[in-house]
Structures are given as C-alpha cells and as structure tokens.
Design an enzyme around this catalytic site. Structure first.
Site, PDB file in Angstrom:
ATOM      1  N   ARG A   1       0.975  -1.236  -0.469  1.00 30.40           N
ATOM      2  CA  ARG A   1       0.063   0.290   0.032  1.00 30.40           C
ATOM      3  C   ARG A   1       1.227   1.062  -0.358  1.00 30.40           C
ATOM      4  O   ARG A   1       0.959   2.199  -0.727  1.00 30.40           O
ATOM      5  CB  ARG A   1      -0.401   0.277   1.105  1.00 30.40           C
ATOM      6  CG  ARG A   1      -1.734  -1.164   0.849  1.00 30.40           C
ATOM      7  CD  ARG A   1      -3.379  -1.553   2.557  1.00 30.40           C
ATOM      8  NE  ARG A   1      -4.319  -2.372   1.948  1.00 30.40           N
ATOM      9  CZ  ARG A   1      -5.219  -2.497   2.305  1.00 30.40           C
ATOM     10  NH1 ARG A   1      -5.220  -2.619   3.683  1.00 30.40           N
ATOM     11  NH2 ARG A   1      -5.920  -3.167   1.991  1.00 30.40           N
TER      12      ARG A   1
ATOM     13  N   TYR B   1      -6.336  -1.078  -6.702  1.00 32.93           N
ATOM     14  CA  TYR B   1      -5.453  -2.483  -6.542  1.00 32.93           C
ATOM     15  C   TYR B   1      -5.230  -1.993  -4.949  1.00 32.93           C
ATOM     16  O   TYR B   1      -4.843  -1.034  -4.126  1.00 32.93           O
ATOM     17  CB  TYR B   1      -4.332  -3.171  -7.729  1.00 32.93           C
ATOM     18  CG  TYR B   1      -3.033  -2.010  -8.383  1.00 32.93           C
ATOM     19  CD1 TYR B   1      -3.235  -1.186  -6.932  1.00 32.93           C
ATOM     20  CD2 TYR B   1      -2.396  -3.110  -8.808  1.00 32.93           C
ATOM     21  CE1 TYR B   1      -1.947  -0.601  -7.873  1.00 32.93           C
ATOM     22  CE2 TYR B   1      -1.591  -1.918  -9.289  1.00 32.93           C
ATOM     23  CZ  TYR B   1      -1.244  -1.185  -9.110  1.00 32.93           C
ATOM     24  OH  TYR B   1       0.240  -0.319  -9.647  1.00 32.93           O
ATOM     25  N   GLU B   2      -4.776  -3.567  -4.264  1.00 33.44           N
ATOM     26  CA  GLU B   2      -4.225  -3.715  -3.335  1.00 33.44           C
ATOM     27  C   GLU B   2      -5.220  -2.837  -2.013  1.00 33.44           C
ATOM     28  O   GLU B   2      -4.490  -2.218  -0.489  1.00 33.44           O
ATOM     29  CB  GLU B   2      -2.428  -2.688  -3.418  1.00 33.44           C
ATOM     30  CG  GLU B   2      -1.490  -3.201  -3.866  1.00 33.44           C
ATOM     31  CD  GLU B   2      -1.017  -5.009  -3.700  1.00 33.44           C
ATOM     32  OE1 GLU B   2      -1.798  -5.130  -3.395  1.00 33.44           O
ATOM     33  OE2 GLU B   2      -0.730  -4.774  -4.835  1.00 33.44           O
ATOM     34  N   GLY B   3      -6.086  -3.299  -2.224  1.00 34.42           N
ATOM     35  CA  GLY B   3      -7.140  -2.592  -1.285  1.00 34.42           C
ATOM     36  C   GLY B   3      -7.978  -1.574  -2.362  1.00 34.42           C
ATOM     37  O   GLY B   3      -7.273  -0.359  -1.934  1.00 34.42           O
TER      38      GLY B   3
ATOM     39  N   GLN C   1      -9.184   1.722   1.667  1.00 31.01           N
ATOM     40  CA  GLN C   1      -8.711   2.115   2.538  1.00 31.01           C
ATOM     41  C   GLN C   1      -9.223   3.359   4.088  1.00 31.01           C
ATOM     42  O   GLN C   1      -8.489   2.677   4.552  1.00 31.01           O
ATOM     43  CB  GLN C   1      -7.398   3.188   1.471  1.00 31.01           C
ATOM     44  CG  GLN C   1      -6.807   2.340   0.317  1.00 31.01           C
ATOM     45  CD  GLN C   1      -5.911   1.067   1.592  1.00 31.01           C
ATOM     46  OE1 GLN C   1      -5.042   1.457   2.506  1.00 31.01           O
ATOM     47  NE2 GLN C   1      -6.016  -0.020   0.641  1.00 31.01           N
TER      48      GLN C   1
END
Lengths: 595, 595
Positions: free
Chosen positions: B298, B442-444, B449
């Site tokens: 992140r 991406y990555e959440g 977040q």
C-alpha cells in the site's frame, strides 16, 4: 460488454412534465403541431436505433480504430461503422431537425438533442461522424450563399455527405488568431487554399460519398490576428450543380492521431494543396460565422458526456446488483447468498448516485438549453427570441464544461464500482472514461468555456444575462417559498443564489483592477454556476416529484436522487467559492523560472 | 515523449531538512552510520538509473504490452524490459534495503522509497516487476521458516528471482473470505494447490529465472470465511537446496488481461494444477501474514502515484513554458513573440501548481511514513517502535488512497495543460493518466482504505492512534503559534485540527447507532485527514523555507507552492466535512430496485 437501455421515461419526464414542451411548441409557429405522441414515437424509434444498431459498434470501434491508406489518403472506419451510417441515413435521422426546404423533417432541436444523447450513450466515436455534419449544416444554413445552400444543404441534411470543421493547426488551437492556412482569390471568385490542419475529427472516412470541410484561412490582405480569418467551404469532391460528384479536390488526410480514446473516430491531419474553396460569409469575419457551428458543437459536446454518464451509470448499477462481495456493515442483506450484492455498501451507492444525479441534472440542463435554442429560432416575438438567445449564450459554456467535467467524474466513479474489473477492457467501463476525457478539451477547453462565461457572458455585459436567469430563480423561490415540502431544496437554492450574486460582484470589482483575477476565478466560478443551474432545475423537478410520489416509484427515485444531490454534490460550492475568492495572487506569485 | 529529471533537491530537502534523517538514523543501531553523503550518493545513482535506463521503456511498454505464448505459458515483456531488469539486478538496486544476512545492503527503507518514487516516475509498469518482489521478500522475511528464508530470500534480495502475491479470484477481490483455491496436505509436509487466480501482476514474465508466488488458499479442514485462509509459497520452478532450479511447478499463466494502462506489466490469469507449495506462517492465519506484504504494497502504491504526479508535472511545466498561445489577460508578457507562453495564464498555473503541491506534499508524507517504518523496525526502545508502528498504521491508508486520488487529479490536470495534444499518445501524458487509475483500485480499493482508516484505525481503537498524531500537530502549533511569519499556515492547520476532532467524535457517535454511517462518511473522512497530514507537513516545511527564503530560490518556490496549497487545495475540506456530516440517509434511502 456494456449494454444500453434508452432512458425514455426520464426524457419524457423532462420534456413533458418539467419543460411542458408541447405547450411551448404551440407558441412556435413552425412546431405548433408537434405533440406529445409525436415526440414519444420519435424518442422510442431513436432509442431503438441507438441501442440496437449503434451500441454494438462501440467496443469494436475502440479495438480496431481507423486506418489510413497512405497511397490513396483514404481512411477505413471500424467494422460495422459504414453499415450503421447507411441505416442512419436511410432512417432519415440526420434530417430530424433540419429545414424542410432542404429535405429536413423540421422537428424541434430539443428532440434532436435527445437523439444525440442516446447515440452518444451507444457510441461517442461513431456519433461524431453525423454529429459534425450537423454543425456544418447549421453553419452553411446560417451563413452560406444561396448557391452554397443549394449545393450542400440537401446532401448534408440527408447525410449522404458529411461535414467537418477545420480550425486547429499545429501551432494554434485555442489561439486561432495565429493560424496560417492561406486562401488565394481566383479569377472566377473562388479561392485556392494551402496549409495544414490537425485534430480534424471525421476529416476523412468511408461513411459518406463526400466530405464538406469548413475551413478557416487567411486572405492575402488579411489583418493579423483573429480579425483576419475567413471561412471557406472546401469539399472533398467538387459538387456539380446536379448533385453529382466532380473532381477530387486538393484536401487530403496525411495522418491519423493515436489517442487516449474515441479510437473509432478518425482524428486527421489534413493537408490543403491549393484546394478549391468558396467563401462563407464575409471576408475576415470567419470566426463569427464559425461560432454558429462552435456554439452548436459546444452543446453537442455536453451531450457526449451526458450520454457517457448515463450508459456508465446503467452498467455500473447492473454490476452492483449482481456482484457479491462482503456483508453490509449494518448486517447481512442477502443471508442466503455467500455475500451481499455490493449495492448495499454506502460508498458504492455514492459512486452510483453521483453518476445518476449528474445524468439527471445534465439531461434537464441539456434539454432546457435545447428548448431555448428552439425558442431563439422560432419564437414569433423578437423580444422572446432575444431573451432565449441571451440565456442560451449564458448557459452554453456551462453545458459544455460542467457536463463534461461531471462526465469525467461520473465515468471514473462507475469504473470504480467494478473494482479491478473496471480497469479491464472487456468490461467496457475504462473506454467510457477514456472517451470522456476529450470532451473537456475540444470545442474550446473547459478553461476557455470558463473565461467565456465569467469574462464575456457575465462581466462583459455587466450581468444582464445573469439577471435573466436570476429572475427565473427568484420567481421559483417566490412561488415555492411557502411550500413546506420543498424547503429542503428551495432554501439551499436561495442561499446559493445569494452567494453567486455576491461572488459575481466581488469578482467584477477585482477584475476591474487586475484582469488575471478573471482567469484565476473562472473555472471555479463556472462550476458554482453549474451547481446553481442544477439546483434550480432540480427544484423544478422536485416540485413535480413531491406531488406525484404516491403515484409511481419513478417519482420516489427522482426525489431520492435530488436529495442525494443536495446532500453530497451541492456542497462542492463551499470549496469552489472559497477557492474563487482566494484570487490570483497564489497562482501568479511564483516566478516562471521557479516552476 | 516525456522526459524525467530526478527531483533530488526536493528529496534532499525532505530527508535532510524536514526529517533530519541522519539524526534519526544515529538512534537506530543498524543505520547509525548512514550519513547525508551516503544518502545523497545513493539518490544520485538511483536517479541516473531511473532517468537513463528506465524512462525510455515507458512508452514502448505501453505500445507493445506483454504477449503470452499459450503453448508454453511463457510471457514476453516489451522490448528492453529484460535488459533493464538485468542492469537493476547487476546494480544491486533490489538489495538496497534488504537484510545483509541474505545479501542485502541494509540501507534504510526511506531510501528505498526514494528509489521507487523515481522508478515509478520513469515507468510504473516496469517498476512493478521488482516492486512486487520486494513485497514477497518482506513477507517471507517476516513469516517464513528458516528453510524458506534460506531457499528464497537470497535470490529475492538480488532480484535473480521475482515475487508475486496471488490473492484475487474471479469471484472475490475485496472479499477474500470467499476464496476457493485449495491446498491439500502431502505426506512430506508440503501441499498441493489447485485453483484459479486473476489479476496477478507480474504473474509470469521473462525478466527473472524464477518466480516466487505467495498464494492464499484453503486447507481441507479450514473454517469458512477469512479465518480459514492460509498462505503458501509456490515457486514457478522448484528450488534446490544449492539454489539451482528444479522441476517446473504446476502454476501457469493462462491468460493476460487487456487493460486501461500499465500495459507493460503482465496482469495474469493464473491456474494452479496441483502446484507444489509450502506453508508460510500458521494454518488459517494467512491473511495476517499477507498483511505484512499488503501494508508494504500500500505504501508502494502511494509511491506509484507520487512518481506519476512528479513526472507529469515536470513535462507539463516544460510544455507550458514552450507553448505560445494567447496573450496574458493582464497584458502581453512576451511581446517579441507571436503569443505568450501559456504559463502566464492563471488557470494553467492552477493545473501545474495542483500537481506540484500534490507531488511535494505526497513526497513529504511518503518519506515521513517510510521513516516511521524504519523506526518501527529499528528503534531500540520498544515503546518507540510501537508508537512508530501505530502512527504508520494510521497513515498507511492515507498514503495509499490520498496520494492515488491526488495522482489521478494531478495527471489529468497535467494532460489538460497540453490541450488537445494531451489526448494524443505520442506526448505521453495520457499514459500517465491511464496508468494512474489502477492505483486507486489495487491493493485494496480506496474505499477499503477509507473504511480501514475510519472503522479500524480511528474508531476501532477509540482514537488512540489519532491522538498520537494529534499530539504532534498540537506540539507544532504550540511551537509556532507565536511565529508571525507562519500564521498564514499555522492558523488553518489549527482550525482543521479542531474540525477533525469534532468530526471524528460526531462520526463515532453516529457509527454507534448505525454502522452504515462509517461507510457513508469514510471516503470523505480519509481525504479530510489527508489534508490535515499535508497541512501539518507543509507547516514543517514552511518554517524552514521562511527562514531560508533569502538564501536560495528553492525556498521561495517552496513557499509559493505551500501558499497555493493553503489557498486552493485545502478548501476542499469545507466540502468534505459537509458531505461527511450529511450522513448515510441520502445514500441508503433509495430502494435497490429503483436504481
């Protein structure tokens, strides 16, 4: 692949209930017979054409793009584009709001705008081909000689021939005063044009038998700058008096641009090599003549983003109802399924409702503006024509810039609803975003629209046009000021109206001392005005929806959307007004060398 | 084609003047020898590598994309990618902040972040190959067995092998609890994995000799949902004890995605057909182990958008100084030229300064966060390690979401500076915009977040982490509250701090009654916090710049940028706070069927 359902119900709501167009038409002699049934029948057929014929072309157009044969200078459009254009011509769609004198159907422009919203939802890239023809038609209709009209308008009306506008050159886009293309007068009264144009949408293609270019160029004795620009009509093939095609003219496509989006539309570099042209309008008055086309085109660009907003919304909603992921924070909503559909999540709803509110607000504004155009053309009373034209002049940069900025936001939010899948081409959402980006740029960047609004349309006439709109807002507030069920909408409208008046006055004073204050505040100012217009139009809609919410779920959805707008989107004005008031200093303080 | 100049001066300002990293390192035993000269030497070499080796790959990567040979399941990366990766490995860049026990250079993570900012400016798509390896390295370093570490870490450190994280499946992205890939225990203590993964960045490619996949899967007896997920290391080729490559493992790329951007990075559909793997960490604790990697990733995604923001800014500035168009509203600035350079126009400056302020604020935040990571790893005192880790946990979702939202805005504004040319591929600006969009997903996703920030990091610990940051803000305000030259910055910081405290309390109460209030407010809340952190970091920078503005134009430019930020970007909080306070009702009122 995205699907598309024409939003006929919402169009009918705006036309019949909000604008009550049939009543308006009764006062316009040339449209007095256009009733609700006619309108609905046209909308339905137009929707079918858009959904069934054009929608399937959008993905293929993006994938294939256009190709140029450098030997012949001919451009091939993507698979299916030409056949669909043939159906468009055969169906008479290009002629919908054209002058019956040249074969048009003479229907109101507001109907044509509905057609174009739907076509743009189906495929912006495809729709630009007929869309640009319509601009050329309007320009020649307003400024052409009788001979030019006879030669070109029937074929532009039918769509057998298409049109372009050739303005931009490599070194000038916004600043047309710098343009260099030359027009040399010939003994027969015609001209030979030489130069290079770029970014010519639909400049060359295989859809139509002929392409009618409207070209800005300089006469040999022209004064420098924007006062020395003349407008010419330069056909690809020289037309004969009988409508047949003559010799190939010296205007050629020399290259195609590779672009972020609208791949299906040919963006052409054009070379003029002594191309034969005839003058449109007066010498050195080309920009004024071109502005007829530009203003139509600016409304048209607004329709492009409205169309993209609507279709992106529809598909994102379908996905959000179908995709199962996580449980609602407030407890499971679909306990029989492995997870809840993502439409239960508040932030997914925020994304969807943002697009929905921008679509519904944008549609109301676009149709309101188109009806003003009908009134400006067709009212019997000169004063009414003038007032409609003035109000439309005020709203045109708002339609162009506000709707296209909103379209960029809305399509991106709808992409976001899909998560990672939104980034993948096969779902089609990322194409909407890529296509939407150009709309903020062409036909005058949104910065130029903002300068036009604040500098010319508002401060330039000491707020006269703004007062026409302000009177409408005040009238509505007075009408509904005591209606308790509308307070939640009328109060913020009144509050914003007051703030806009104050802000306008303040900016007027500042601009008097430093013209950079206009440039510094214009973009924020335009969005504030956009929200004021949306708020006004949403109150008009809310008063209908409040009355009828018991009848039909449509009105309850309308009210929910309007409440979302006032709660979540209108607050942008708090930011915009602060920014607009913070002035030019924070922008101009840094020395150019320090950037 | 875009160019890139590493922003060494601003990096050095943040590292040496704002963060005073050399002093911080003196208190960290493992970094006590890292002085300013070492840092500057590394930055300079890293910048050269990024600018000279990687920058030229960005356009070709976008144009060519990756290709899959369906017969061999091998992926070919774009021209030049492999050679550049070889130089990266040879230069030891992958080992920069890795553990010396496995061949790393043991330098602080904050330096590695600077390297990655520059690599991402040069080419995000290329940089994802080594970037993901680093995440796999960190995960195995934290959770691997000794045998796994000996087998994998030296090669991941050197970059001879690369790594991936295999989480997403077709039916689950955000909701990993739904995942289905199975891991069957074998007699030898290993596992056989079967299933399908999608969206695996760098899942297959030709850069490295082996690819080390970290795969989430379920054991046969695993409980349902996210508590039944285990983590496995699944290599493409089975490694031998001596480091040589053994048999090809049953994990294959079965397809590549066609995407909006990052074309140069292979986004793979992966099939596991009884692939051999070993367990990482404890059974059913896979998500916790993966989170080491996710948190690093992140921060890494934030660096991607920071890199894009910086390079888009640099190129837009160059264009704005070069492109002549229109005269300044306040009178000609380059009377000897046919028009003024567009950098004289206030709104062009607004676009440029938006990107500049987001780059400078983003860099300050990213390095501040990376230094916390160094402190969380390397402080001697457990309390200090804990405090750094807690503050970093709070800031991580802000780095990811705020910097990537800002990157989307900034790259789009920089495209806008180019007018129509920004939409054309050859200028390279539209690629930055397309590449930037994935970083919000991406990555959440950024919604995830925001929920992590408000739900878990703020309300989840009753504001304890927030108080750590609040104390720092208060300390700064107390220090500088009487410094007249900083009032223009300190006052709005203090004001925003108060508002965030109030808003947090209000949202806490609302969430207690209805959890949907968290989902409704989270995205706006995160951006408010992002601005609070930026405002804090800009005050830290302003107090240096005010003091030194007589010395060097750098500090005057810094002050001008900070003034722009406070005047034009911070006012977004006025909108955000209103929206956050307007609650869940406007989002949840509409019945699902009415969408």
């Amino acid at each position: 692949m995205p699907t598309y359902t024409p939003p006929l119900r919402d169009m009918q709501f705006v036309l019949h209930e909000m604008l009550q167009v049939a009543d308006v038409f009764k006062a316009l002699p040339r449209h007095a017979d256009v009733d609700a049934d006619t309108i609905n029948a046209v909308l339905e057929e137009a929707g079918k054409f858009a959904a069934e014929v054009v929608t399937p072309l959008n993905a293929v157009g993006d994938r294939e793009g256009c190709t140029l044969d450098k030997a012949t200078h001919e451009v091939r459009t993507p698979t299916g584009f030409k056949a669909a254009y043939g159906q468009f011509v055969a169906g008479g769609w290009g002629a919908l709001s054209c002058d019956p004198e040249y074969g048009g159907q003479g229907l109101p422009i507001v109907l044509n705008q509905c057609l174009y919203e739907m076509l743009n939802s189906a495929s912006q890239a495809w729709t630009m081909y007929p869309g640009l023809s319509h601009g050329a038609y309007e320009c020649l209709h307003a400024h052409g000689t009788d001979e030019q009209k006879q030669l070109y308008l029937p074929k532009l009306t039918s769509g057998e021939w298409s049109g372009t506008m050739c303005l931009t050159e490599p070194h000038c886009g916004t600043d047309l005063g710098l343009l260099r293309t030359k027009a040399e007068p010939q003994a027969d009264g015609s001209y030979r044009l030489t130069g290079q144009k770029i970014f010519i949408s639909a400049g060359e293609h295989d859809l139509a038998a002929n392409i009618v270019h409207l070209v800005l160029a300089r006469l040999p004795d022209a004064p420098p700058g924007s006062k020395g620009i003349s407008l010419f009509v330069v056909p690809k093939f020289m037309p004969q008096a009988d409508g047949a095609l003559g010799a190939r003219n010296g205007i050629f496509c020399s290259g195609l641009e590779h672009k972020m989006g609208i791949h299906g539309n040919a963006t052409c570099q054009m070379v003029l090599e002594g191309a034969h042209g005839t003058l449109v309008g007066q010498p050195n008055q080309g920009l004024q003549a071109m502005f007829v086309m530009m203003n139509a085109a600016r409304l048209g660009v607004g329709m492009q983003s409205l169309g993209l907003t609507e279709v992106a919304y529809q598909n994102a909603v379908a996905y959000a109802k179908d995709r199962l992921q996580m449980r609602a924070l407030s407890g499971p909503k679909a306990p029989d399924k492995p997870a809840d559909p993502i439409i239960v999540h508040p932030d997914v709803r925020r994304m969807l409702l943002t697009a929905r509110a921008y679509a519904e607000g944008g549609r109301a504004l676009a149709m309101y503006s188109a009806l003003l155009l009908d009134q400006a053309h067709a009212c019997e009373d000169e004063g009414e024509r003038h007032e409609a034209a003035e109000l439309l002049a005020l709203l045109t940069p708002i339609v162009k810039a506000f709707l296209t900025d909103n379209g960029w936001t809305a399509t991106s939010e709808c992409l976001g609803v899909y998560g990672g899948h939104g980034y993948i081409a096969e779902w089609g959402m990322e194409q909407f975003v890529r296509d939407a980006r150009i709309n903020m740029i062409y036909e005058g960047t949104n910065t130029i629209q903002a300068l036009d609004l604040l500098g010319r349309k508002v401060l330039g006439d000491n707020g006269k046009r703004m007062k026409i709109f302000g009177a409408k807002v005040r009238e509505l507030i007075e009408q509904e000021g005591v209606n308790e069920s509308l307070q939640e909408f009328v109060n913020p409208l009144a509050d914003l109206g007051d703030k806009v008046v104050k802000l306008t006055t303040e900016l007027g004073f500042k601009a008097f001392q430093n013209r950079d204050e206009v440039g510094a505040a214009a973009v924020d100012y335009l969005r504030v005005c956009g929200h004021l217009v949306f708020a006004y139009l949403f109150v008009l809609q809310a008063r209908i929806a409040v009355r009828k919410q018991g009848e039909d779920a449509f009105y309850r959805a309308k009210l929910a959307t309007i409440r979302f707008y006032f709660a979540k989107l209108l607050p942008e004005t708090a930011m915009l007004i602060r920014r607009a008031r913070s002035g030019a200093q924070p922008l101009m303080a840094m020395d150019e060398a320090l950037f």
